[in-house]
Scaffold this active site. Structure first.
Site, short mmCIF file in Angstrom:
data_model
loop_
_atom_site.label_atom_id
_atom_site.label_comp_id
_atom_site.label_asym_id
_atom_site.label_seq_id
_atom_site.Cartn_x
_atom_site.Cartn_y
_atom_site.Cartn_z
CE LYS A 53 -2.33 12.52 -4.00
NZ LYS A 53 -2.34 10.74 -2.67
CD GLN A 97 -0.51 8.05 -5.58
OE1 GLN A 97 -0.23 8.83 -4.43
NE2 GLN A 97 -1.71 7.86 -5.87
CG ASP A 120 -1.86 8.63 2.06
OD1 ASP A 120 -2.95 9.63 1.71
OD2 ASP A 120 -1.31 8.01 1.08
N1 LIG Z 1 -1.10 6.62 -1.09
C1 LIG Z 1 -2.43 7.13 -1.49
N2 LIG Z 1 -2.57 6.38 -2.97
C2 LIG Z 1 -3.44 5.92 -3.87
C3 LIG Z 1 -4.92 7.08 -3.06
C4 LIG Z 1 -4.99 7.76 -1.66
O1 LIG Z 1 -5.63 8.88 -1.00
N3 LIG Z 1 -3.52 7.89 -1.08
N4 LIG Z 1 -6.26 6.73 -3.65
C5 LIG Z 1 -5.80 6.96 -5.16
C6 LIG Z 1 -5.78 7.89 -6.55
N5 LIG Z 1 -5.57 9.53 -5.38
C7 LIG Z 1 -5.20 9.47 -4.42
O2 LIG Z 1 -4.07 9.34 -4.49
C8 LIG Z 1 -6.91 9.98 -6.17
C9 LIG Z 1 -7.94 9.74 -7.06
C10 LIG Z 1 -8.46 10.09 -7.66
C11 LIG Z 1 -8.46 11.66 -7.66
C12 LIG Z 1 -9.04 13.02 -8.23
O3 LIG Z 1 -9.22 14.35 -7.74
N6 LIG Z 1 -9.92 12.81 -9.89
C13 LIG Z 1 -10.41 13.35 -9.96
C14 LIG Z 1 -10.68 12.46 -11.92
C15 LIG Z 1 -9.23 12.86 -12.06
C16 LIG Z 1 -9.26 12.07 -13.95
O4 LIG Z 1 -9.74 12.75 -14.54
O5 LIG Z 1 -8.73 11.23 -14.11
C17 LIG Z 1 -11.92 13.57 -9.84
O6 LIG Z 1 -12.78 12.59 -9.00
O7 LIG Z 1 -12.84 14.16 -9.73
C18 LIG Z 1 -7.67 12.76 -6.25
C19 LIG Z 1 -6.87 11.31 -5.90
C20 LIG Z 1 -4.85 5.99 -5.11
N7 LIG Z 1 -4.18 5.37 -5.08
#
Ligand SMILES: Nc1nc2c(c(=O)[nH]1)N[C@@H](CN(C=O)c1ccc(C(=O)N[C@@H](CCC(=O)O)C(=O)O)cc1)CN2
Length: 287
Positions: A53, A97, A120
């Site tokens: 982020k 987070q 968020d």
């Molecule tokens: N405050 C927040 N906490 C959490 C959120 C959120 O939106 N706000 N969401 C999830 C975690 N998350 C962002 O925080 C998030 C998860 C996954 C990805 C992502 O790009 N994933 C990739 C793969 C990554 C990997 O290889 O491990 C993909 O899907 O291509 C981005 C953001 C929980 N907490």
């Protein structure tokens, strides 16, 4: 039929170019969009997400601060930090987070964030605004799913049946509200649904957001339907996978999102969009 892939990385890159341009214009007016990211504890996954982020902010020209705290941070101390950030004019968006350590009440923490900085989209005021169609920040993951639908010409879902699997406050419920606002007929399924397959087979759009592998298999999908996979799980070999049996559903669906490279990258992109909008609203209020 082999489904067309909705590429979240490519769509993200496109949207981030627009965000970069709008951020530059705003910065030239003296308002550089600013995001504060708070991480409590040392979960390896959360560390990666917050780092991504902060990097994303730098890539589009935002100011950002990352505040990292040990897992034993008290709830009171966290609430005090949020209050300080609520009053910081350089910060337009605040994000804590998730998940938080068990001794901290995440609901209380989210409600402490000013709704004007709730990028968020998790605050009750943001959820309420979405429900009644007022201005507010949309939760990033479902907002990203809507952008993916828009990218394949499905902005208006009048006459379409959308089935959401999962009813979390962060994805399932706001997803249902956004689909409804786009004129879809919406069904929300969950662990209490008697015959999930009977529901999903009627759907033109299926959004799987449960956090469990193979919740949606090929036999549950109507030919040509759009399948959006919000899940993030690990298979037996430790490889990242979604909630959808991707290989199977790909042979039946019209469009499908992959994991990785689908909804995940869109979540961070929509966080940038919300932060930019928060800064734009601040700039507009100054005039
Ligand atoms: N405050 C927040 N906490 C959490 C959120 C959120 O939106 N706000 N969401 C999830 C975690 N998350 C962002 O925080 C998030 C998860 C996954 C990805 C992502 O790009 N994933 C990739 C793969 C990554 C990997 O290889 O491990 C993909 O899907 O291509 C981005 C953001 C929980 N907490």
């Amino acid at each position: 039929m082999t489904a067309q892939i909705i590429d979240g990385k490519a769509l993200s890159a496109q949207l981030r170019t627009e965000v970069t341009q709008r951020a530059a214009a705003l910065t030239a007016q003296g308002v550089q969009p600013g995001l504060a990211v708070i991480l409590v504890g040392d979960s390896p996954a959360s560390q990666v997400y917050v780092r991504n982020k902060v990097q994303a902010c730098a890539d589009v020209g935002f100011h950002s601060v990352l505040e990292k705290y040990d897992a034993d941070l008290t709830e009171t101390a966290l609430l005090a930090r949020i209050e300080a950030l609520n009053n910081d004019p350089r910060i337009h968006g605040i994000l804590v987070q998730l998940p938080l350590p068990a001794h901290i009440d995440d609901h209380k923490v989210i409600e402490a964030i000013s709704p004007l900085k709730d990028v968020d989209g998790f605050h009750v005021a943001s959820a309420g605004a979405l429900m009644v169609g007022e201005v507010g920040f949309k939760a990033c993951t479902p907002y990203g799913c809507m952008k993916m639908l828009e990218s394949i010409g499905m902005k208006d879902l009048r006459g379409k049946h959308a089935v959401v699997i999962g009813r979390s406050n962060i994805v399932g419920k706001p997803m249902a509200m956004m689909l409804l606002a786009a004129n879809a007929t919406v069904t929300v399924c969950h662990s209490g649904t008697a015959d999930l397959a009977a529901m999903t087979r009627q759907a033109d759009v299926v959004v799987a957001a449960v956090g469990k592998r193979n919740v949606l298999t090929a036999d549950m999908v109507k030919p040509g339907a759009v399948v959006i996979d919000v899940g993030m799980n690990r298979d037996d070999a430790g490889k990242l996978c979604g909630d959808v049996d991707y290989a199977g559903c790909r042979e039946v669906a019209g469009f499908i999102t992959p994991v990785p490279g689908g909804v995940g990258p869109m979540t961070i992109t929509m966080l940038l969009v919300n932060t930019l909008e928060a800064a734009e609203r601040t700039a507009a209020a100054r005039q």
